[in-house]
Design an enzyme around this catalytic site. Sequence first.
Site, mmCIF file in Angstrom:
data_model
loop_
_atom_site.group_PDB
_atom_site.id
_atom_site.type_symbol
_atom_site.label_atom_id
_atom_site.label_comp_id
_atom_site.label_asym_id
_atom_site.label_seq_id
_atom_site.Cartn_x
_atom_site.Cartn_y
_atom_site.Cartn_z
ATOM 1 N N HIS A 276 41.532 -2.518 98.704
ATOM 2 C CA HIS A 276 40.143 -2.097 98.898
ATOM 3 C C HIS A 276 39.213 -3.113 98.240
ATOM 4 O O HIS A 276 39.632 -3.941 97.425
ATOM 5 C CB HIS A 276 39.906 -0.677 98.344
ATOM 6 C CG HIS A 276 39.860 -0.588 96.846
ATOM 7 N ND1 HIS A 276 39.176 0.391 96.158
ATOM 8 C CD2 HIS A 276 40.420 -1.364 95.879
ATOM 9 C CE1 HIS A 276 39.325 0.226 94.863
ATOM 10 N NE2 HIS A 276 40.069 -0.826 94.672
ATOM 11 N N CYS A 295 36.225 -6.346 91.113
ATOM 12 C CA CYS A 295 36.542 -5.418 92.204
ATOM 13 C C CYS A 295 35.680 -5.675 93.442
ATOM 14 O O CYS A 295 35.911 -5.065 94.493
ATOM 15 C CB CYS A 295 36.376 -3.976 91.740
ATOM 16 S SG CYS A 295 37.549 -3.511 90.454
ATOM 17 N N HIS A 301 41.456 -6.286 96.683
ATOM 18 C CA HIS A 301 42.622 -6.251 95.788
ATOM 19 C C HIS A 301 43.354 -4.929 96.046
ATOM 20 O O HIS A 301 42.828 -4.040 96.722
ATOM 21 C CB HIS A 301 42.196 -6.358 94.323
ATOM 22 C CG HIS A 301 41.336 -5.223 93.863
ATOM 23 N ND1 HIS A 301 40.001 -5.136 94.160
ATOM 24 C CD2 HIS A 301 41.644 -4.094 93.162
ATOM 25 C CE1 HIS A 301 39.502 -4.018 93.644
ATOM 26 N NE2 HIS A 301 40.478 -3.361 93.038
ATOM 27 N N HIS A 303 46.179 -1.542 95.036
ATOM 28 C CA HIS A 303 46.693 -0.580 94.049
ATOM 29 C C HIS A 303 47.860 0.184 94.676
ATOM 30 O O HIS A 303 47.918 0.364 95.902
ATOM 31 C CB HIS A 303 45.630 0.456 93.655
ATOM 32 C CG HIS A 303 44.451 -0.119 92.950
ATOM 33 N ND1 HIS A 303 44.468 -0.466 91.623
ATOM 34 C CD2 HIS A 303 43.188 -0.402 93.402
ATOM 35 C CE1 HIS A 303 43.271 -0.920 91.264
ATOM 36 N NE2 HIS A 303 42.474 -0.912 92.335
ATOM 37 N N ASP A 340 48.585 4.569 103.744
ATOM 38 C CA ASP A 340 49.597 3.689 103.146
ATOM 39 C C ASP A 340 49.638 2.333 103.852
ATOM 40 O O ASP A 340 49.636 2.254 105.088
ATOM 41 C CB ASP A 340 50.975 4.359 103.219
ATOM 42 C CG ASP A 340 52.025 3.606 102.427
ATOM 43 O OD1 ASP A 340 51.671 3.032 101.371
ATOM 44 O OD2 ASP A 340 53.200 3.593 102.853
ATOM 45 N N HIS A 341 49.650 1.275 103.034
ATOM 46 C CA HIS A 341 49.694 -0.113 103.515
ATOM 47 C C HIS A 341 48.537 -0.421 104.460
ATOM 48 O O HIS A 341 48.715 -0.981 105.546
ATOM 49 C CB HIS A 341 51.041 -0.423 104.185
ATOM 50 C CG HIS A 341 52.140 -0.660 103.195
ATOM 51 N ND1 HIS A 341 52.731 0.349 102.489
ATOM 52 C CD2 HIS A 341 52.730 -1.823 102.786
ATOM 53 C CE1 HIS A 341 53.647 -0.136 101.670
ATOM 54 N NE2 HIS A 341 53.670 -1.464 101.827
ATOM 55 N N GLU A 390 44.422 5.618 90.129
ATOM 56 C CA GLU A 390 44.250 4.245 90.605
ATOM 57 C C GLU A 390 45.149 3.308 89.805
ATOM 58 O O GLU A 390 45.726 2.357 90.348
ATOM 59 C CB GLU A 390 42.786 3.831 90.468
ATOM 60 C CG GLU A 390 42.442 2.503 91.091
ATOM 61 C CD GLU A 390 40.954 2.239 91.009
ATOM 62 O OE1 GLU A 390 40.285 2.218 92.062
ATOM 63 O OE2 GLU A 390 40.451 2.075 89.871
#
Length: 400
Positions: A276, A295, A301, A303, A340-341, A390
């Site tokens: 994100h 960020c 980047h 998580h 996801d991904h 996070e």
Amino acid sequence: MPQRLAVLTISTTSPRNSARSCGVPSMRFMVKSRTCIGVPSSPRSARSDTGTTSPGPLPGMLSMTAHAIIPTPTTATQITPTIHPDPHLHAQQPIVGLLRSGSGAVQSVRPRRPAPRPEPTYDHAMLRLSRTVRFSVNPGASTPGAAIPGAGASHGPVRNGYAAWPAMRGLGRHYELDVVCRGEADPQTGYFVNIKEIDQAARRAALPLIERACAESPATEPGALMPGIVRALGSELVGRLERVRWRLSPTYSVEMESDDMTSVTLRQRFEFAAAHRLHVPAMSDEENRACFGKCNNPSGHGHNYRVEPAVRVPLRDGAPAFGLDDLERLTDEAIIERFDHTHLNTDTREFAVDGGLNPSVEHIAKVCFDLLAPRVKEAGAELASVTVWETEKTSCTYPG
């Protein structure tokens, strides 16, 4: 004429504080005459131990008159106090006694004072005390009953209560009980309840129920055992138990409140990996960088997000109407498969650059709740909250 003795107990007050605040709750004098005068010492009324004279009560004096002084154990001494206030006297000054003899001479005495007892300043507010009790259910285990928490034929002595007692043997099960009590701490000891009492109660009352179910009906839903566990612990911790959370694995738990045994709260953790970028189009590039720092990197980047829904499940005929299988299926469909991904800003509608939310952990928690709540409701349960981590250090629960 024989001398007559009496014991007078003198309590003092001052215009500013009570005698208790002075650290002198009371003092004793042995007197030979009818009048005793107690004077708080101060720079204005300092005197030596050799004595002095006084024509009468001085400002700040406490005059005491004893009537019918008779040396018999059945006679009570009557004392009439008269206060002569002096606003210049400090409440914390020691007390010096003046004894007036029959000839009119005044002698100073220093009464023996008890050691000061500090007054507790504890605020009697309600508190919660949580204790985690770890134990293993081993193949062929049998609870030693009254021997808990000492030694039993099958469990043995307590050697490592931190890890678990009973200790793991063979292919056993490892469980934890979070026992939460609520009440007021004792102002002197600071204790609300001794944690050893909680340990003993859990192992004496709850452990046999769990061991029996594992041996006789291992397919039982954990939620179905919770009313019995809570009742058993409540009988041991009378008036203090608030809730019990049974952790069946590092990620899966069931919880029940002691004042509502009609439902349980089911929790399970999930994970999804996503990238994100924190960026608000309505703000300038400089404002975004100042607000979000690294960020705001244009490439984003990533998580490994962890998600924990908490579902309130009603008990029907003693069994939960919604199980772990239901929670895992619905969470996977509503959240994991969707995020996801992915790059949240570019691959999802909820966090799209044009018209979506800025993908902060706060917004992610709310979006996960909004996506999952309708599905859980259709399945006969209620989504109480969703917590999203996070990082190990940062999480958000919605609603809070």
